[in-house]
Design an enzyme around this catalytic site. Structure first.
Site, short mmCIF file in Angstrom:
data_model
loop_
_atom_site.label_atom_id
_atom_site.label_comp_id
_atom_site.label_asym_id
_atom_site.label_seq_id
_atom_site.Cartn_x
_atom_site.Cartn_y
_atom_site.Cartn_z
N LYS A 1 38.18 48.27 30.29
CA LYS A 1 38.52 48.24 28.81
C LYS A 1 37.54 46.81 28.19
CE LYS A 1 43.09 47.23 29.08
NZ LYS A 1 43.48 47.32 30.40
N LYS B 1 45.37 29.93 35.36
CA LYS B 1 45.56 30.10 33.98
C LYS B 1 45.68 28.77 33.35
CE LYS B 1 47.97 34.71 33.69
NZ LYS B 1 47.19 35.46 32.89
N LYS C 1 33.08 47.80 37.84
CA LYS C 1 34.19 48.65 37.72
C LYS C 1 34.04 48.97 36.13
CE LYS C 1 38.59 46.34 37.10
NZ LYS C 1 40.01 46.36 37.69
P1 AMP Z 1 43.41 46.39 33.83
O1 AMP Z 1 42.97 47.46 32.82
O2 AMP Z 1 42.48 45.37 34.61
O3 AMP Z 1 44.75 45.55 33.32
O4 AMP Z 1 44.26 46.98 35.20
C1 AMP Z 1 45.35 47.98 34.95
C2 AMP Z 1 45.54 48.78 36.19
O5 AMP Z 1 44.38 49.93 36.17
C3 AMP Z 1 45.34 47.92 37.52
O6 AMP Z 1 46.08 48.83 38.48
C4 AMP Z 1 43.75 48.13 37.94
O7 AMP Z 1 43.72 48.45 39.21
C5 AMP Z 1 43.66 49.68 37.30
N1 AMP Z 1 42.15 49.84 37.01
C6 AMP Z 1 41.51 49.33 36.02
N2 AMP Z 1 40.07 49.53 36.01
C7 AMP Z 1 40.23 50.19 36.85
C8 AMP Z 1 39.07 51.35 37.55
N3 AMP Z 1 37.83 51.12 36.87
N4 AMP Z 1 39.23 51.81 38.55
C9 AMP Z 1 40.26 52.16 39.09
N5 AMP Z 1 41.30 51.46 38.74
C10 AMP Z 1 41.32 50.49 37.85
#
Ligand code: AMP
Length: 336
Positions: free
Chosen positions: A206, A115, A203
């Protein structure tokens, strides 16, 4: 009773990937262990302000908590929700632990390095993040902290800081479990990864700009159908579960299994060898659209006041536990 502690970031609207990969597993864990463990679910709002906050923070916090409640999190005498900034002992213990943690070990933290790299200036909060996290954990003597792999280093540093403190001031802190035990507890090898609908080698995220690549938790049934029907597949022409060669089709099979709460083996056995990708897409569209409709209906029934009441109860509990531990620490270092 021992404690499991998990922080949930107060984010914007979440994706189906967040729901299946993070929300549901956490809710299941909480419901499974309530009775055996105290389960603390907190919103790390003090951690969040190390960077700019998008949108209305208070609204986001309530919405994120509503998601967990709508996904089935049962708040009861063993499952508590609270906001970090409503429990002042976190910040106060952080200060005391700052006098035990060293500049050297904090400078070696990967998250800090990432960061701050290349930045002309970086706030002290980014540097001190792991010490506040150590306070979050040690105030409640938490044994397990279900978090992402990127946070394991911070759990290790929590153990180091606690051990050094105990060595100097007596056995005040209970150390969280070691990384290997955390991994075993979370069954990380079974972690779910929902893929992007357009580029299934990635993956679902968002932050991806293309709307058709991700299903959001506030999508209408029509939007869900449109997105899934246009999902990328392959030219093999036969349905097999094979994430390497047929990631798009395999992702749909995985979604179908998770959303309908059936074993993947059962869903793959049902579809294996069939040739109509369209039929599979129709089936998955209906399963997801129905699940989201029910989820959104439950969400509507949860008011801000409901969440605030649960938070107030959780914060009363958290303050009691945290203040008792803080007093022990203050006495140990000679402040009281
Ligand atoms: P993030 O949206 O990257 O801040 O992730 C928040 C949580 O959601 C974390 O625990 C990620 O591992 C989980 N997560 C985010 N995207 C996915 C996905 N496509 N599949 C499974 N878990 C996800």
């Amino acid at each position: 009773m021992k404690t499991i502690l998990t922080g949930i970031r107060s984010n914007s609207v979440l994706t189906l990937g967040n729901y299946l990969g993070a929300l549901l597993p956490m809710v299941r864990l909480a419901n499974k262990y309530s009775g055996e463990y105290q389960f603390n679910v907190f919103v790390p709002d003090l951690h969040s302000i190390i960077s700019e906050i998008d949108g209305n923070f208070k609204e986001n916090t309530l919405r994120t908590l509503k998601y967990y409640l709508a996904a089935g999190l049962l708040v009861n005498k063993n499952v508590h929700i609270y906001r970090q900034s409503y429990v002042p002992a976190h910040a106060e213990l952080c200060w005391i632990l700052n006098c035990t943690a060293t500049m050297g070990e904090m400078s070696r933290m990967t998250q800090y390095k990432e960061k701050s790299e290349g930045k002309a200036s970086c706030n002290v909060g980014i540097f001190d993040y792991p010490v506040l996290m150590a306070a979050d954990i040690l105030l409640y003597s938490a044994e397990f902290i279900p978090l992402g792999e990127d946070q394991f280093q911070h759990i290790e540093i929590t153990r180091d800081i606690a051990e050094r403190f105990n060595h100097k001031h007596g056995e005040v802190f209970v150390l969280p479990a070691k990384t290997a035990e955390q991994i075993k507890f979370m069954e990380i090898e079974k972690a779910i990864r929902i893929r992007d609908l357009i580029s299934p080698e990635k993956k679902m995220s968002k932050s991806t700009v293309a709307e058709n690549s991700k299903i959001m938790l506030d999508d209408t049934p029509e939007a869900v159908r449109k997105k899934i029907m246009s999902a990328t597949t392959d030219s093999v022409g036969v349905i097999h579960f094979d994430m390497v060669n047929q990631p798009g089709i395999s992702n749909l099979l995985q979604i179908e299994a998770l959303v309908s709460n059936r074993p993947l083996s059962e869903v793959t056995a049902e579809w294996d060898g069939k040739t109509s990708y369209g039929d599979l897409k129709k089936q998955v569209s209906e399963t997801v659209a129905k699940m989201l409709e029910e989820f959104q209906a439950r969400l509507k029934e949860i008011s801000d006041e409901d969440v605030i009441l649960l938070l107030e109860e959780g914060e009363k509990y958290a303050n009691e536990i945290a203040n008792a531990k803080l007093l022990e620490v203050q006495k140990a270092v000679g402040l009281r």
